[in-house]
Motif scaffolding. Structure first.
Motif, PDB file in Angstrom:
ATOM      1  N   PHE A  55       6.876 -10.708   4.099  1.00 35.21           N
ATOM      2  CA  PHE A  55       5.838  -9.759   3.684  1.00 35.21           C
ATOM      3  C   PHE A  55       6.110  -8.379   4.264  1.00 35.21           C
ATOM      4  CE2 PHE A  55       1.716  -7.846   5.061  1.00 35.21           C
ATOM      5  CZ  PHE A  55       1.288  -7.408   3.820  1.00 35.21           C
ATOM      6  N   PHE A  56       6.433  -8.326   5.546  1.00 38.24           N
ATOM      7  CA  PHE A  56       6.770  -7.037   6.167  1.00 38.24           C
ATOM      8  C   PHE A  56       7.980  -6.403   5.481  1.00 38.24           C
ATOM      9  CE2 PHE A  56       5.025  -8.583  10.508  1.00 38.24           C
ATOM     10  CZ  PHE A  56       3.732  -8.185  10.169  1.00 38.24           C
ATOM     11  N   GLN A  57       8.992  -7.210   5.231  1.00 34.98           N
ATOM     12  CA  GLN A  57      10.232  -6.684   4.630  1.00 34.98           C
ATOM     13  C   GLN A  57       9.989  -6.156   3.216  1.00 34.98           C
ATOM     14  OE1 GLN A  57      12.610 -10.236   5.231  1.00 34.98           O
ATOM     15  NE2 GLN A  57      13.737  -9.290   6.915  1.00 34.98           N
ATOM     16  N   LYS A  58       9.149  -6.856   2.465  1.00 32.31           N
ATOM     17  CA  LYS A  58       8.826  -6.396   1.119  1.00 32.31           C
ATOM     18  C   LYS A  58       8.085  -5.062   1.177  1.00 32.31           C
ATOM     19  CE  LYS A  58       6.748  -7.732  -3.294  1.00 32.31           C
ATOM     20  NZ  LYS A  58       6.078  -8.816  -4.061  1.00 32.31           N
ATOM     21  N   GLY A  59       7.140  -4.961   2.105  1.00 34.93           N
ATOM     22  CA  GLY A  59       6.422  -3.712   2.254  1.00 34.93           C
ATOM     23  C   GLY A  59       7.361  -2.570   2.617  1.00 34.93           C
ATOM     24  N   ARG A  60       8.279  -2.821   3.539  1.00 31.74           N
ATOM     25  CA  ARG A  60       9.232  -1.786   3.950  1.00 31.74           C
ATOM     26  C   ARG A  60      10.098  -1.346   2.774  1.00 31.74           C
ATOM     27  NH1 ARG A  60      12.902  -2.630   9.206  1.00 31.74           N
ATOM     28  NH2 ARG A  60      13.627  -4.447   8.033  1.00 31.74           N
ATOM     29  N   ALA A  61      10.486  -2.291   1.935  1.00 29.28           N
ATOM     30  CA  ALA A  61      11.335  -1.954   0.786  1.00 29.28           C
ATOM     31  C   ALA A  61      10.590  -1.161  -0.263  1.00 29.28           C
ATOM     32  CB  ALA A  61      11.888  -3.245   0.168  1.00 29.28           C
ATOM     33  N   LEU A  62       9.265  -1.325  -0.342  1.00 26.82           N
ATOM     34  CA  LEU A  62       8.471  -0.661  -1.380  1.00 26.82           C
ATOM     35  C   LEU A  62       7.938   0.698  -0.964  1.00 26.82           C
ATOM     36  CD1 LEU A  62       6.436  -3.695  -2.777  1.00 26.82           C
ATOM     37  CD2 LEU A  62       8.294  -2.462  -3.921  1.00 26.82           C
ATOM     38  N   VAL A  63       8.000   1.021   0.324  1.00 24.91           N
ATOM     39  CA  VAL A  63       7.482   2.324   0.770  1.00 24.91           C
ATOM     40  C   VAL A  63       8.351   3.440   0.206  1.00 24.91           C
ATOM     41  CG1 VAL A  63       7.123   3.831   2.747  1.00 24.91           C
ATOM     42  CG2 VAL A  63       6.436   1.439   2.868  1.00 24.91           C
ATOM     43  N   THR A  64       7.702   4.431  -0.388  1.00 24.17           N
ATOM     44  CA  THR A  64       8.451   5.561  -0.953  1.00 24.17           C
ATOM     45  C   THR A  64       8.174   6.822  -0.162  1.00 24.17           C
ATOM     46  OG1 THR A  64       6.608   6.004  -2.461  1.00 24.17           O
ATOM     47  CG2 THR A  64       8.383   4.586  -3.246  1.00 24.17           C
TER      48      THR A  64
END
Length: 202
Positions: free
Chosen positions: A193-202
């Motif tokens: 979940f953390f990794q997905k959030g980090r990948a989606l931050v623009t």
């Protein structure tokens, strides 16, 4: 776990985190940061005390988390100390209030902190997760994004993981005013979940 037991235990442990651990530590010059340890949470330095389930572990022995915060602190050789002069978002617990800690709820919250701490250490190996006594969450900040696990609050009444970018984001992943949150009971992989959030931050 019924919602009331979880809520009152969370508030009581939040009060212990501030009045009995972080407050005395701050007054002795050690700052307000706490850390996650097996079974609960602990100070970083003096006083060397920690919460393990429904007990306070001190150099002189263990104390049950019962009675008032003031009496608990005094039994540990400490002075209960609020941190209103440091932040404004604490538990709002008074030293003479009575603790109410359900052992099962305490274990559930300790497990939530442990899951969060482990995932944060994998996400950001160069950062040290901090258990903050203000909001009572374990978190790190990387590249202007807060990652953490909360034991619950008024908005989300059970433990949850969150990703909180400093800059507002848009998209289906971002489901709260501060970013994204998922309750731990429905989250099998906190790190993912953390990794997905980090990948989606623009």
């Amino acid at each position: 776990m019924d919602e009331r037991s979880l809520a009152v235990t969370r508030r009581s442990l939040h009060g212990v985190a501030e009045l009995v651990l972080a407050g005395p530590q701050y007054r002795s010059g050690g700052g307000i940061r706490l850390r996650v340890v097996p079974g609960g949470f602990a100070t970083l330095g003096d006083p060397g005390v920690r919460v393990d389930g429904d007990r306070l572990v001190t150099p002189a022995g263990e104390l049950p988390l019962t009675g008032t915060y003031r009496a608990l602190a005094e039994a540990a050789g400490l002075e209960a100390s609020r941190l209103d002069d440091v932040y404004s978002g604490g538990p709002g617990v008074r030293p003479d209030e009575e603790l109410e800690v359900d052992p099962t709820a305490a274990r559930l919250l300790a497990d939530a902190f442990a899951r969060g701490d482990a995932a944060l250490r994998q996400l950001a190996p160069d950062e040290t997760p901090v258990l903050w006594p203000e909001h009572f969450d374990v978190a790190v900040t990387v590249d202007e994004v807060n990652y953490g696990v909360s034991p619950g609050d008024e908005a989300i009444p059970e433990p949850y993981a969150y990703v909180g970018p400093w800059t507002p984001q848009t998209g289906d992943f971002w489901n709260t005013s501060f970013g994204a949150a998922r309750v731990l009971a429905e989250l099998t992989d906190v790190l993912a979940f953390f990794q997905k959030g980090r990948a989606l931050v623009t």
